[in-house]
Design an enzyme around this catalytic site. Structure first.
Site, PDB file in Angstrom:
ATOM      1  N   ASN A 148       0.809  -1.234   0.000  1.00  0.00           N
ATOM      2  CA  ASN A 148       0.000   0.000   0.000  1.00  0.00           C
ATOM      3  C   ASN A 148       0.829   1.264   0.000  1.00  0.00           C
ATOM      4  O   ASN A 148       0.506   2.255  -0.641  1.00  0.00           O
ATOM      5  CB  ASN A 148      -0.997  -0.033   1.152  1.00  0.00           C
ATOM      6  N   GLU A 150       3.345  -5.109  12.446  1.00  0.00           N
ATOM      7  CA  GLU A 150       2.286  -4.101  12.361  1.00  0.00           C
ATOM      8  C   GLU A 150       1.218  -4.686  11.453  1.00  0.00           C
ATOM      9  O   GLU A 150       1.445  -4.845  10.251  1.00  0.00           O
ATOM     10  CB  GLU A 150       2.824  -2.779  11.794  1.00  0.00           C
ATOM     11  N   GLU A 179       7.586   0.542  16.676  1.00  0.00           N
ATOM     12  CA  GLU A 179       8.741   1.082  15.955  1.00  0.00           C
ATOM     13  C   GLU A 179       8.538   2.582  15.855  1.00  0.00           C
ATOM     14  O   GLU A 179       7.425   3.073  15.952  1.00  0.00           O
ATOM     15  CB  GLU A 179       8.869   0.412  14.574  1.00  0.00           C
ATOM     16  N   CYS A 214      -3.498   1.136   6.486  1.00  0.00           N
ATOM     17  CA  CYS A 214      -3.802   0.313   7.668  1.00  0.00           C
ATOM     18  C   CYS A 214      -4.364   1.158   8.809  1.00  0.00           C
ATOM     19  O   CYS A 214      -5.036   0.657   9.697  1.00  0.00           O
ATOM     20  CB  CYS A 214      -2.552  -0.412   8.131  1.00  0.00           C
TER      21      CYS A 214
HETATM   22  O1  LIG Z   1       3.601   6.638   8.668  1.00  0.00           O
HETATM   23  C1  LIG Z   1       4.212   5.610   8.946  1.00  0.00           C
HETATM   24  O2  LIG Z   1       5.370   5.578   9.410  1.00  0.00           O
HETATM   25  C2  LIG Z   1       3.565   4.325   8.764  1.00  0.00           C
HETATM   26  O3  LIG Z   1       4.089   3.345   9.219  1.00  0.00           O
HETATM   27  C3  LIG Z   1       2.335   4.263   8.017  1.00  0.00           C
HETATM   28  C4  LIG Z   1       1.668   3.082   7.953  1.00  0.00           C
HETATM   29  C5  LIG Z   1       0.563   2.945   7.097  1.00  0.00           C
HETATM   30  C6  LIG Z   1       0.040   1.720   6.919  1.00  0.00           C
HETATM   31  O4  LIG Z   1      -0.873   1.451   6.012  1.00  0.00           O
END
Ligand SMILES: O=C(O)C(=O)/C=C/C=C/O
Length: 486
Positions: A155, A254, A467, A288
Site C-alpha cells: 500500500n 504491524e 517502531e 492500515c
Molecule cells: O507513517 C508511517 O510511518 C507508517 O508506518 C504508516 C503506515 C501505514 C500503513 O498502512
C-alpha cells in the site's frame, strides 16, 4: 520496462529457475514488467550475503560513517525523486499528488530520522556495592540484532519498506527485503541508490516473490535470519510468527486494523469531515490506519452523513498523471474482488448505500483497471462482516451513538487495536476518551499526522512491538549488560 531482478550482495541477479511473474499496472491491467521469482537458492544467497556483511566493513564501520552513508541514501532517493515517483505510481496507481507528498519524501526521510536518532541515544550504567567494599560498575551497550528479514506491503511500498530498513541499518544490522509481489519496483531501484551511497555489498538485499511456498516463506524459514519485521494482514502475521518461533527469532509486527472514528457533537464539523474523508478514502482506502467504521453522535448524525456523502461524491477518480485526481484504483483486480465482495455483503445485510457501492465508469483505455467507487453505508448491525473485517478499500460504515461510554465500547469491540481518530473540541473529553481506546495510535482532531519519534504499532491482534524513534531500538538492537568488579 526491463525485468526486475533480485539484488543480492551488491549485484542484480536473476532466478536460477528462470521463473518470472507479471508486475501489473492497476490503472489499466497491463503488464509493466516481468519480475524474477526467488527460489530457496536466491533467498539463501541473500541471507548468507547479509550474514557475511555483518562481519565485514559494515560490522566494523564507525557509527558516524554508517549514519553519514544513510544520509547519502536519503539524498540518493531525493536525487532520483521522479524515477521513484514514476515507479511507485506505476506499481500502485496512486495519484502523483499523494506519492509526491507522502510516499517518496517519507521513503527518504526514514533514513535520515533514524541515522540522527541512533547518534543521540544514551544507554545506562549502575554502580553497585560489593561485600568487599570495592564495588562494581554495570554498563549496558547495544549491539545490532544481526540479519533482519523485512517483509513489506503494497500500500505504501517505499515508505513502509524504508520505515524498517532505515532503523535496521542505522542500528548496524543487515537486511533481506521481500517486497510485495504487487509493488516490487521502488524496492528494486533502491539497490542502485544503496550502491551509489557506498553501502557495502550484502548489507541491503532484495528477493522478489510471493508469500507461501515462495520467497516470503523461504525467508522466514531460513535459520540464519535473526529477526523479522512485517507490515500486513493479521493472518500472515500469525504465519510469520510461527516460522520465527523456530530458532526463537524476534518479530516486530504491524498488522491489520478495523479502526474506529469517533465523532462527537462538539466536534468542529469541517475538520471532522475533512479528516474522515482522508481516513476513509486516502490511497483508495488502502491505509492500515484508516477508519472503515465511524461512530457519530446521534444529534449530528444526519448532518454528518449528508456532508460526507457530498464530499465523497466530489472525489476525482483518475490515473496518477491526472493532476486533478485524488483517488486512484485499488492495487489489483484480485484485491478489488475482495473489496467488492464486501460491497455485496453490505447489500445482503440490508445496508443503506449512501453513495457508491460499485465500479465507476472509466474511459476505454482505463477500463481494465481496478477502479472502484468510494462508498458510504449506514444501517448495518455491528456483527456484520463489513464492520468486523478489515476490507482495505475506500468504504466506511457510519453508525450513530448516544453516550461517550457507548462510543468507547463500540470502538473497543473488535480484536483489532491499531488506530483511532477522535473528533471533539472538548479537549477534556478528547483526552478522557483517547485514554480508554484500545489502540496503539490515536489521533485527536487529526489523522495521519506522523512524528517519527513516537511509538508506532498496534495492540491486540493489530501487532506486536513499537517502531519509531528510540522505540525501534528495542527490536533492531540487542542490549547487553557488562559488570566490572572494581
Ligand atoms: O507513517 C508511517 O510511518 C507508517 O508506518 C504508516 C503506515 C501505514 C500503513 O498502512
Amino acid at each position: 520496462m526491463k525485468d526486475i531482478k533480485h539484488y543480492i550482495n551488491g549485484q542484480y541477479v536473476g532466478s536460477a529457475s528462470g521463473k518470472l511473474f507479471d508486475n501489473v499496472n492497476p490503472v489499466n491491467g497491463k503488464v509493466i514488467s516481468k519480475v524474477h521469482e526467488a527460489g530457496r537458492e536466491e533467498v539463501d544467497a541473500a541471507v548468507r550475503a547479509a550474514k557475511a556483511a555483518l562481519r565485514g566493513t559494515w560490522g566494523k564501520m564507525p557509527l558516524d560513517e554508517r549514519t553519514s552513508i544513510l544520509h547519502k541514501v536519503a539524498d540518493g532517493i531525493n536525487a532520483r525523486f521522479d524515477e521513484f515517483l514514476e515507479a511507485e505510481c506505476l506499481d500502485t496507481g496512486k495519484p502523483k499528488s499523494m506519492a509526491s507528498h507522502i510516499d517518496i519524501p517519507r521513503g527518504a526521510a526514514n533514513f535520515k530520522v533514524f541515522a540522527d536518532m541512533i547518534k543521540n541515544v544514551p544507554t545506562e550504567s549502575f554502580e553497585m556495592p560489593t561485600p568487599d567494599g570495592t564495588g562494581a560498575l554495570n554498563y549496558a551497550v547495544r549491539r545490532p540484532k544481526g540479519v533482519i528479514g523485512v517483509i513489506s506491503p503494497w500500500n505504501l511500498p517505499l515508505l513502509l519498506m524504508t520505515w524498517k530498513v532505515g532503523p535496521a541499518l542505522a542500528c548496524g544490522n543487515t537486511v533481506v527485503v521481500k517486497p510485495s509481489e504487487e509493488t516490487p519496483t521502488t524496492t528494486a531501484l533502491l539497490g542502485e541508490v544503496m550502491q551509489d551511497a557506498g553501502v557495502p555489498d550484502g548489507v541491503f538485499n532484495v528477493v522478489h516473490g510471493f508469500g507461501g511456498d515462495s520467497a516470503g516463506a523461504f525467508l522466514t524459514e531460513h535459520p540464519l535470519v535473526d529477526g523479522f519485521t512485517f507490515t500486513g494482514e493479521t493472518g500472515t502475521g500469525e504465519v510469520i510468527m510461527k516460522a520465527a518461533a523456530r530458532g526463537i527469532r524476534d518479530i516486530s509486527l504491524e498488522l491489520g486494523g478495523k479502526n474506529a472514528g469517533l465523532v462527537f457533537a462538539d466536534c468542529d464539523m469541517d475538520k471532522a469531515i475533512e479528516g474522515t474523508m482522508r481516513s476513509a478514502f486516502a490511497n483508495c482506502g488502502q491505509v492500515c490506519l484508516g477508519t472503515e467504521r465511524v461512530y457519530v453522535e446521534r444529534s449530528i448524525f444526519d448532518e454528518f452523513v449528508g456532508r460526507l456523502k457530498e464530499a465523497a461524491e466530489g472525489l476525482k477518480i483518475g490515473p496518477p498523471e491526472d493532476t486533478e485526481a485524488n483517488m486512484g484504483p485499488l492495487v489489483s483486480l484480485k484485491h478489488r474482488e475482495k473489496v467488492l465482495s464486501y460491497y455485496q455483503k453490505a447489500l445482503d445485510g440490508g445496508a443503506t448505500v449512501v453513495t457508491g457501492g460499485g465500479v465507476p465508469d472509466m474511459p476505454e483505455e482505463l477500463a481494465g483497471g481496478a477502479w472502484i467507487q468510494p462508498t458510504i453505508w449506514t444501517g448495518l448491525p455491528e456483527h456484520s462482516a463489513v464492520i468486523t473485517d478489515e476490507i482495505f478499500g475506500p468504504c466506511v460504515h457510519l453508525c450513530p451513538f448516544d453516550t461517550e461510554e457507548e462510543a468507547i465500547e463500540l470502538a473497543n469491540s473488535l480484536p483489532y487495536g491499531l488506530a483511532s481518530a477522535i473528533w471533539s473540541e472538548n479537549i477534556t473529553r478528547a483526552h478522557r476518551v483517547a485514554g480508554q481506546i484500545e489502540a496503539g495510535i490515536i489521533w485527536v482532531n487529526s489523522w495521519f499526522l506522523r512524528d517519527l519519534r513516537t511509538p508506532f504499532g498496534g495492540s491486540k491482534q493489530s501487532g506486536i512491538g513499537r517502531e519509531g524513534g528510540v522505540h525501534s531500538l528495542e527490536f533492531y538492537t540487542e542490549m547487553k549488560n557488562i559488570c566490572v568488579k572494581l
